[in-house]
Enzyme design. Structure first.
Site, PDB file in Angstrom:
ATOM      1  N   SER A   1      -9.661  -0.394   7.217  1.00  0.00           N
ATOM      2  CA  SER A   1      -9.126  -0.506   5.561  1.00  0.00           C
ATOM      3  C   SER A   1      -8.222  -1.591   5.360  1.00  0.00           C
ATOM      4  O   SER A   1      -8.294  -1.734   4.190  1.00  0.00           O
ATOM      5  CB  SER A   1      -8.144   0.512   5.787  1.00  0.00           C
ATOM      6  OG  SER A   1      -9.020   1.873   5.528  1.00  0.00           O
TER       7      SER A   1
ATOM      8  N   LYS B   1       0.740  -1.240  -0.052  1.00  0.00           N
ATOM      9  CA  LYS B   1       0.112   0.109  -0.036  1.00  0.00           C
ATOM     10  C   LYS B   1       0.783   1.196  -0.070  1.00  0.00           C
ATOM     11  O   LYS B   1       1.835   1.186   0.639  1.00  0.00           O
ATOM     12  CB  LYS B   1      -0.900  -0.042   1.347  1.00  0.00           C
ATOM     13  CG  LYS B   1      -2.136   1.007   1.589  1.00  0.00           C
ATOM     14  CD  LYS B   1      -2.993   0.808   2.649  1.00  0.00           C
ATOM     15  CE  LYS B   1      -3.930   1.857   2.652  1.00  0.00           C
ATOM     16  NZ  LYS B   1      -4.749   1.724   4.042  1.00  0.00           N
TER      17      LYS B   1
ATOM     18  N   SER C   1      -9.527   1.809   2.882  1.00  0.00           N
ATOM     19  CA  SER C   1      -8.729   2.509   1.953  1.00  0.00           C
ATOM     20  C   SER C   1      -7.916   1.499   1.385  1.00  0.00           C
ATOM     21  O   SER C   1      -7.200   2.172   0.376  1.00  0.00           O
ATOM     22  CB  SER C   1      -7.981   3.717   3.024  1.00  0.00           C
ATOM     23  OG  SER C   1      -7.113   3.224   3.751  1.00  0.00           O
TER      24      SER C   1
HETATM   25  N1  GLN Z   1     -12.935   3.949   6.393  1.00  0.00           N
HETATM   26  C1  GLN Z   1     -12.239   4.643   7.732  1.00  0.00           C
HETATM   27  C2  GLN Z   1     -11.835   5.727   7.709  1.00  0.00           C
HETATM   28  O1  GLN Z   1     -12.168   6.791   6.644  1.00  0.00           O
HETATM   29  C3  GLN Z   1     -11.189   3.542   8.033  1.00  0.00           C
HETATM   30  C4  GLN Z   1      -9.840   4.083   7.269  1.00  0.00           C
HETATM   31  C5  GLN Z   1      -8.927   3.107   7.663  1.00  0.00           C
HETATM   32  O2  GLN Z   1      -8.846   1.971   8.281  1.00  0.00           O
HETATM   33  N2  GLN Z   1      -7.660   3.768   7.334  1.00  0.00           N
HETATM   34  O3  GLN Z   1     -11.218   6.375   8.485  1.00  0.00           O
END
Ligand code: GLN
Length: 480
Positions: free
Chosen positions: A170, A71, A146
Site C-alpha cells: 500500500s 494517511k 491503499s
Molecule cells: N492491496 C493489498 C490489500 O488489499 C494491500 C493493502 C495494504 O498494503 N494495506 O490487502
C-alpha cells in the site's frame, strides 16, 4: 520553481538559511491544494486552520515548516481519523500515533489526512467509503492503493511529503502508479502505535516522498524502538541520508525470474531492465535468481491478512466509538446492524474470508498452511541475500489502471499486488521509485528489495537510479 514544488530537504535548507519563511511554504501548498484538489481528491480532511495557527510558532526541528500529509488510518490527536470508513466517520482520536508524535517534536505542519481504501484494504482507493482519489497523471485512472491519497497528494505537489502504511504493497504500489518514491521499512523499524490495525504482523508505516533523499530523511525521523509497540525493534536509527552516495560498483543485484515472466506489461519490464543495465554498466554485478515460492504469495497473503483483519476489526461494535446503527431491538441486533451498515463490501469480504480460514475445521487447511508458505517465502529471500545485496523487480505488473476497471472483480484486484506482498510476508524492506514512463504517459515503478534492516542499502541503490534518470526533472503531471 514554485515553493510547493520543493522537496523536503530543499524546504529545510531554504528555511534554515532564512531564505524562505515557513508561512510562505504553507501558503504555497495551500494555494496548490485549492487549485487542484477538486480534481484529484486526495484528502478526506484538510487542516489549514491548525496549520496556519501553528506554523510560525513551531520550534526549529528537522521538519519545521514542512507541510506533510498523513494517511487517514494513522491517529492524530483531536483530528478526525476515519480509515475512509463509515464505521469511523466521526472518530477523533484522543492521542497521536508515535510517528505523528515524532514528527510533531520536529516541528512538522500537518496539512491534511489523506484518502485510502477502507481500513487500507485495496489497491486503488476505490474502496474508500467516501470517494475515489484520481491519479494526477490521468484523472480517469486510479492512484493505486491503499495509500492512494498520500501518493496522489505528493505527485500533485499538494504536500511536501506524506506518510502511508503498507500491509501488502500500500505504500509502494501507489507510489509506483503516481511516479513518486515510497518506502516500506523492515517490520519493526517504525512503531505501529496509533496505526489503525489491519493485519498486525504485516503492517508498517513509511514515507511517500518526491525524492529518495526525502524518504531517507523522513525515515530517520519516524523510526526507532517504541515502548508502546512491543513489535518495534531495538535497532539503532541510522543516518540513512548519509548512505546516499550513488556508488554501485561491486554491488550484487539479483533479478528474480518469477518477477519478469508472463503477465507483466512489456513496457514495465523493459523500463526496469533498462535501469538494471545502467547499474551494470556502472560496475554492479547482475544475476538471475529464483524465488520459487512466489507463485503462492498472493494465496498466502490473502489468508494471513484477512485472518488478522477479522480479529482486529472485531472491536468495531458500535459501543465505545465510531458509528452505531440508529435503530435496533437489543444488543445483538445493535452489533449486527452496526457492522452491516458500517462496513463496506470489501471489508466484509475480508472479515468473512478471515473468519472462515480461522474456523476450527479449516484452520489447518488454510491459516496454518498459509503460515508455512510464509516461512518458505521468507527463506527464499534469505537464500538470495546470502549471495546478493539487493533484489530488483517491477513494483507492479502494470501502470495505473482505469477507475472501475477492476473494481467489480476482487480476484483481479488482488493479483495486482503480486510483486509487493512477498516483502510483507517476509518482513523485509523495499522501496519503489519511478523509473520511466509508458507510451500512455504513465509512470512505471521499480522496486528495490533488501535484507532485514538494510534500508540504507536499498535507498542508496534507488538513489543511484534516481540520479541517473532524473525522472522528476523530465516528467510531471499536467494539472495546470
Ligand atoms: N492491496 C493489498 C490489500 O488489499 C494491500 C493493502 C495494504 O498494503 N494495506 O490487502
Amino acid at each position: 520553481m514554485k515553493l510547493y514544488e520543493l522537496t523536503l530537504t530543499q524546504v529545510r535548507d531554504l528555511v534554515d538559511k532564512g531564505e524562505v519563511k515557513p508561512s510562505e511554504v504553507l501558503e504555497a501548498v495551500v494555494g496548490r491544494i485549492e487549485k487542484v484538489e477538486e480534481r484529484v481528491k486526495a484528502y478526506i480532511t484538510l487542516t489549514f486552520d491548525e496549520a496556519f495557527s501553528s506554523v510560525e510558532s513551531k520550534k526549529l526541528g528537522r521538519l519545521s515548516a514542512v507541510p506533510i500529509a498523513v494517511k487517514d488510518n494513522i491517529c492524530t490527536k483531536g483530528i478526525k481519523t476515519t480509515c475512509a470508513s463509515k464505521m469511523l466517520y466521526n472518530f477523533v482520536p484522543p492521542y497521536d500515533a508515535t510517528v505523528v508524535k515524532k514528527m510533531k517534536k520536529e516541528g512538522y505542519v500537518l496539512i491534511g489526512k489523506t484518502n485510502l481504501d477502507e481500513f487500507a484494504m485495496g489497491s486503488s482507493t476505490e474502496n474508500s467509503a467516501f470517494f475515489t482519489t484520481r491519479n494526477p497523471w490521468d484523472l480517469e485512472r486510479v492512484p493505486g492503493g491503499s495509500s492512494g491519497g498520500s501518493a496522489a497528494a505528493v505527485a500533485a505537489d499538494m504536500c511536501i511529503a506524506a506518510i502511508g502504511s503498507d500491509t501488502g504493497g500500500s505504500i509502494r504500489q501507489p507510489a509506483s502508479f503516481c511516479g513518486v518514491v515510497g518506502l516500506k521499512p523492515t517490520y519493526g523499524r517504525v512503531s505501529r502505535y496509533g496505526l489503525v490495525a489491519f493485519a498486525s504482523s504485516l503492517d508498517q508505516i513509511g514515507p511517500i516522498t518526491k525524492t529518495v533523499e526525502d524518504a531517507a530523511y523522513l525515515l530517520e525521523v519516524i523510526s526507532g524502538k517504541d515502548e508502546l509497540d512491543s513489535t518495534s525493534a531495538p535497532v539503532e536509527v541510522e543516518k540513512f541520508t548519509k548512505a546516499l552516495t550513488g556508488e554501485v560498483k561491486g554491488l550484487k543485484i539479483a533479478l528474480p525470474k518469477e518477477y519478469f515472466s508472463e503477465g507483466i506489461d512489456p513496457e514495465v519490464k523493459e523500463a526496469v531492465l533498462k535501469c538494471v543495465r545502467m547499474l551494470e554498466s556502472e560496475g554492479a554485478h547482475v544475476d538471475e535468481v529464483s524465488l520459487p515460492h512466489t507463485e503462492y504469495a498472493i494465496s498466502a497473503y490473502y489468508i494471513v491478512a484477512p485472518a488478522e483483519a477479522s480479529s482486529n476489526l472485531a472491536r468495531y461494535d458500535g459501543v465505545k466509538y465510531g458509528f452505531r446503527a440508529e435503530e435496533y431491538t437489543d444488543l445483538i441486533d445493535m452489533y449486527f446492524k452496526t457492522r452491516s451498515q458500517g462496513f463496506g463490501n470489501e471489508v466484509k469480504r475480508r472479515i468473512m474470508l478471515g473468519t472462515y480460514s480461522l474456523a476450527s475445521g479449516y484452520y489447518d487447511a488454510y491459516y496454518l498452511r498459509a503460515k508455512k508458505v510464509r516461512t518458505l517465502i521468507r527463506q527464499d529471500f534469505e537464500r538470495v541475500f546470502k549471495d546478493f545485496d539487493v533484489i530488483i523487480t517491477p513494483t507492479s505488473p502494470t501502470t495505473a489502471f482505469k477507475i472501475g476497471e477492476k473494481a467489480s472483480d476482487p480476484l483481479t484486484m488482488y493479483l495486482s499486488d503480486i510483486f509487493t506482498v512477498s516483502v510483507n510476508l517476509a518482513g523485509i524492506p523495499a522501496v519503489s521509485i519511478p523509473c520511466g514512463m509508458s507510451g500512455e504517459n504513465l509512470p512505471i515503478g521499480l522496486q528495490v528489495i533488501g535484507n532485514f534492516f538494510e534500508e540504507a542499502k536499498i535507498l542508496n541503490v534507488a538513489y543511484a537510479v534516481e540520479k541517473r534518470i532524473n525522472f522528476r526533472e523530465n516528467n510531471s503531471p499536467n494539472l495546470d
